[in-house]
Design a protein around this motif. Structure first.
Motif, PDB file in Angstrom:
ATOM      1  N   TYR A  58       0.775  -1.207  -0.188  1.00  0.00           N
ATOM      2  CA  TYR A  58      -0.106  -0.065  -0.027  1.00  0.00           C
ATOM      3  C   TYR A  58       0.909   1.285  -0.038  1.00  0.00           C
ATOM      4  N   ILE A  59       2.138   1.235  -0.014  1.00  0.00           N
ATOM      5  CA  ILE A  59       2.996   2.440   0.351  1.00  0.00           C
ATOM      6  C   ILE A  59       3.960   2.330  -0.779  1.00  0.00           C
ATOM      7  N   GLU A  60       4.677   3.522  -0.865  1.00  0.00           N
ATOM      8  CA  GLU A  60       6.086   3.547  -1.860  1.00  0.00           C
ATOM      9  C   GLU A  60       7.167   4.239  -0.815  1.00  0.00           C
ATOM     10  N   CYS A  61       8.044   3.618  -0.474  1.00  0.00           N
ATOM     11  CA  CYS A  61       9.266   3.705   0.479  1.00  0.00           C
ATOM     12  C   CYS A  61      10.304   4.680  -0.205  1.00  0.00           C
ATOM     13  N   THR A  62      10.984   5.636   0.407  1.00  0.00           N
ATOM     14  CA  THR A  62      12.124   6.076  -0.105  1.00  0.00           C
ATOM     15  C   THR A  62      13.163   6.178   1.313  1.00  0.00           C
ATOM     16  N   LEU A  63      14.060   5.238   1.038  1.00  0.00           N
ATOM     17  CA  LEU A  63      14.900   4.921   1.963  1.00  0.00           C
ATOM     18  C   LEU A  63      16.260   5.692   2.142  1.00  0.00           C
ATOM     19  N   TYR A  64      16.718   6.288   3.246  1.00  0.00           N
ATOM     20  CA  TYR A  64      18.114   6.952   3.278  1.00  0.00           C
ATOM     21  C   TYR A  64      19.233   5.887   2.859  1.00  0.00           C
ATOM     22  N   ALA A  65      20.072   6.507   2.327  1.00  0.00           N
ATOM     23  CA  ALA A  65      21.357   5.552   1.812  1.00  0.00           C
ATOM     24  C   ALA A  65      22.197   5.365   3.235  1.00  0.00           C
TER      25      ALA A  65
END
Length: 622
Positions: free
Chosen positions: A615-622
Motif C-alpha cells: 500500500y506504500i512507496e518507500c524512499t529509504l535513506y542511503a
C-alpha cells in the motif's frame, strides 16, 4: 555445303562410336578367362583376392558409417533432451517463438529416428549381405584355386614321367649304338673266337631291345602327356578359370547391388526427412512477433497509468515544516522501492517482542505460521494480493479455471463410483458394495474441499474486480504528494482527509489474509503500539493478562513512505493511513508483507504501527 559435310561427318563418327561399343559388348560376352587368360592363372588368383579384399573394405566402410549414424542419432536425441523446456519455463509456452522451438525439437527428434532407421537398415540389409557374400566368395575361390593346383600338379607329374621316359630312351639308344659298334668291331677282329663274337652279338641284341622298349615307353608317355596337356589347357583349366571369372563377376555384381541398396536405404527415409524439414520451416513461419508482443503486454500489464507532470513547488508558499522535510529528503541520497525488500544491509527488527508476555509471543508465532501457510508454492500470497491488479485478476481466473476442471474430473469419478456401487448392490456376485464406499467417501470429501476452494477464489476474484485500477502509478502519487496534498490521520480516529472517502482502497482482506496482521497482539490498541504515544496506557488488561507499560527505545527513521491507497487498521499492531499521507519508516518489510511506520500526533507524541507494504512507496535513506 561445309555445314552439310560437317553434320554428316559428326553423324558418322557417332555411329562409329555406337558400333564400337556394341562390338566391345559382344566381344566381352564371347571372351572368357579360360581361353584368353589360360596362361595367367597366378595373376587371376591375385586379382580375385584383391577384389574380395575390396568387398571387405566396403563392408568396413559401411560399419564405420553405421557407427557414425548411430552416434549422430544418439547425439541428436541428447541435444533434444538437453534443450527441452524446463518445468519452470512452461509459462512461456504461450509465446509463438517458444512453441516454434518446441516443434523444432520435435522435428529434430524425428530426424534422429530416421538416422537410426538408416543405421539399422544398413546393418541388417547391406552389411550382413556383404559379409555373407565375401565369405562365400572366399570359400569358392579357395576351392577353385585348389582344383587348379591339382590340375597343374597332375600335368607336372605327367611331364616329369615324359621327361624320365625320354631320358631312359636316350640312354638306351646310346647303349644300343655302342653295342652295335662293339659287335661290328668284334666281328671284324679275326683274333676273337666265335664265342666271344656271339657274346657281343647277344649284348647288341639286348641293347637294341632295351632301346626299342624305352622308345615305346617314351612314345607312350608322350602321347599321354599330349593328351593330358590338351585336356588340361582346353577343358580342365579353362573350366577352373571360368569359375574364377564367374566368382569375380558375382563379386562385382554384388558390389553394385549393395551400393545401390545402401542408396535405396537413404532414399527411403528422404521423404520423411523432407517432411521434417517442412515441419521445421512451418514452425519457423508460425512465429508471430505481434502476437508475442500482445501476450507480453497481457502478462505483465499492471493496470497503472504513466505519471503526470511534476508540479512546480513554490517554497515561499509551503509550510516551513514541510519545506524542511522536503529539503531533508531531497538532500539525502535515497533508494526508491515498492513492495518487499531484503533487509540484509538494513536494520533488523529486534527487541520488539520482548515487551509482551509468553502468551502474546505465542499468538504472534501462530499468526506468522498462518501467514506462511497462506503462501503458494512459488512464494506468492494465496489471494495474489502482492501482484498488481491486472495480474492478480489473471492469476485468480487461472486458479478458478484449474479448480473448475478438477471439480469436473472429480465429479465424473464420483459418478462412476456411484454407478459401480449401484451395480454391485443389484448383483452382489460382481463385487462387494462396501469396497466402493470408502472410495466414494474419499471422493466426496475431495470434491467438497475443491468446491470450498473454488468459492474462496471466486470471492477473491469478486473483491479484486470491485477494486478499481489505480488511476496513476506510484510515481504519480508521489507527484501529487509533492504538490501539497497530504492527510493526517491520528490514533484517536480523527482525520483531515482531502481525498475521496475510500472507494480506491484495495482489498484489505487480500493483504491481511490471515485475519490478523503478522504482528497481531503487538499492542493494546489497534491503532498504536505500546509506548508510542496516545493509547499506550489506556488499556491495561487483555483477557486475563495484565499489561505493564514499558519504555521502548525510539528508533531512528530509515526513510519515508507515502500511502498509495487508504488503509483502515483492522488488526492489532496496525495503524490506519490515508491516501497520499507521508510517514516515517522505522522498520522495513522482513518478508511478511508488513512495514513498520511512525507519524507525529497532535499530542507531540508518535503513533507507530504496521501497514501493508504493497500500500506504500518507500524512499529509504542511503
Amino acid at each position: 555445303m561445309l555445314a552439310l559435310l560437317a553434320s554428316g561427318s559428326s553423324r558418322s563418327s557417332s555411329n562409329n562410336k555406337l558400333a564400337e561399343s556394341e562390338n566391345a559388348a559382344q566381344n566381352s560376352n564371347n571372351m572368357s578367362w579360360g581361353t584368353e587368360l589360360w596362361d595367367q592363372s597366378e595373376y587371376l588368383a591375385i586379382h580375385t583376392n584383391r577384389g574380395i579384399d575390396a568387398l571387405d573394405k566396403y563392408a568396413n566402410f559401411l560399419r564405420d558409417r553405421v557407427a557414425i549414424e548411430t552416434e549422430y542419432a544418439g547425439k541428436l536425441r541428447r541435444l533434444v533432451k538437453n534443450y527441452q523446456p524446463k518445468k519452470k519455463e512452461e509459462e512461456d509456452n504461450e509465446f509463438t517463438s517458444v512453441q516454434a522451438f518446441r516443434n523444432l525439437l520435435k522435428e529434430v527428434g524425428d530426424l534422429a529416428g530416421q538416422r537410426e532407421v538408416v543405421s539399422e537398415s544398413l546393418q541388417v540389409a547391406v552389411i550382413a549381405g556383404v559379409t555373407l557374400l565375401s565369405k562365400t566368395l572366399r570359400e569358392e575361390r579357395k576351392k577353385c584355386l585348389s582344383d587348379g593346383a591339382n590340375l597343374q600338379q597332375n600335368l607336372t607329374s605327367q611331364l616329369s614321367s615324359l621327361d624320365r621316359a625320354k631320358r631312359n630312351y636316350e640312354k638306351a639308344y646310346r647303349d644300343s649304338e655302342k653295342a652295335v659298334d662293339s659287335y661290328k668291331r668284334a666281328d671284324m677282329d679275326l683274333n676273337l673266337s666265335r664265342a666271344e663274337v656271339e657274346r657281343y652279338k647277344n649284348v647288341m641284341t639286348s641293347k637294341i631291345q632295351q632301346s626299342d622298349d624305352a622308345k615305346n615307353e617314351y612314345a607312350n608317355q608322350l602321347q599321354k602327356t599330349n593328351n593330358l596337356q590338351q585336356q588340361h589347357f582346353n577343358m580342365l583349366l579353362p573350366a577352373v578359370l571360368n569359375r574364377l571369372q564367374e566368382l569375380d563377376e558375382k563379386r562385382t555384381r554384388g558390389f553394385r547391388e549393395f551400393i545401390v541398396g545402401a542408396a535405396d536405404v537413404e532414399s527411403s527415409v528422404a521423404p520423411i526427412i523432407a517432411r521434417c524439414m517442412e515441419g521445421i520451416v512451418k514452425a519457423g513461419e508460425s512465429i508471430n512477433e505481434k502476437e508475442d508482443t500482445f501476450k507480453v503486454i497481457e502478462r505483465y500489464q499492471s493496470g497503472f497509468t504513466p505519471p503526470r507532470d511534476i508540479p512546480f513547488e513554490d517554497l515561499s508558499k509551503c509550510d516551513p515544516d514541510s519545506v524542511q522535510d522536503s529539503h531533508y529528503s531531497s538532500s539525502t541520497n535515497h533508494l526508491t522501492i515498492k513492495g518487499t525488500m531484503s533487509a540484509n544491509k538494513l536494520r533488523k527488527r529486534v527487541g520488539i517482542f520482548n515487551i509482551f508476555g509468553s502468551n502474546k509471543q505465542r499468538q504472534i508465532i501462530e499468526a506468522c505460521i498462518t501467514m506462511k501457510n497462506s503462501l503458494t508454492a512459488d512464494g506468492q500470497k494465496e489471494d495474489f494480493s502482492d501482484l498488481p491488479p491486472n495480474q492478480r485478476r489473471k492469476k485468480l481466473q487461472g486458479k478458478i479455471a484449474e479448480l473448475s476442471q478438477n471439480i469436473a474430473q472429480e465429479t465424473k469419478a464420483r459418478d462412476g463410483l456411484m454407478k459401480m456401487k449401484i451395480v454391485y448392490e443389484a448383483n452382489s456376485s460382481l463385487g462387494n458394495p462396501m469396497t466402493v464406499e470408502g472410495q466414494l467417501n474419499e471422493s466426496e470429501h475431495k470434491l467438497e474441499k475443491l468446491k470450498v476452494d473454488l468459492k474462496k477464489y471466486q470471492d477473491y476474484l469478486e473483491k479484486a474486480s470491485q477494486v478499481p485500477v489505480a488511476a496513476s502509478s506510484p510515481q504519480a502519487s508521489r507527484n501529487q504528494l509533492q504538490n501539497g496534498h497530504r492527510t493526517s490521520r491520528h490514533s484517536n480516529g480523527s482525520a483531515d482527509d482531502h481525498h475521496d472517502d475510500g472507494d480506491d482502497q484495495p482489498d484489505d482482506a487480500g493483504s491481511l489474509s490471515s485475519s490478523a496482521s503478522p504482528e497481531s497482539g503487538l499492542g493494546t490498541s489497534h491503532t498504536s503500539l505500546p509506548g508510542s504515544g496516545q493509547g499506550s496506557a489506556n488499556e491495561n488488561a487483555i483477557g486475563d493478562e495484565t499489561y505493564y507499560e514499558t519504555e521502548v527505545e525510539t528508533l531512528n527513521p530509515l526513510g519515508t513512505c507515502r500511502a498509495l491507497y487508504p488503509f483502515e487498521a483492522s488488526s492489532e499492531g496496525s495503524i490506519p493511513m490515508s491516501e497520499g499521507e507521508e510517514l516515517q519508516v522505522i522498520e522495513i518489510d522482513q518478508g511478511d508483507g508488513w512495514t513498520r511506520v511512525r507519524r507525529a500526533n497532535n499530542s507531540n507524541g508518535w503513533d507507530e504501527g504496521f501497514v501493508p507494504t504493497s500500500y506504500i512507496e518507500c524512499t529509504l535513506y542511503a
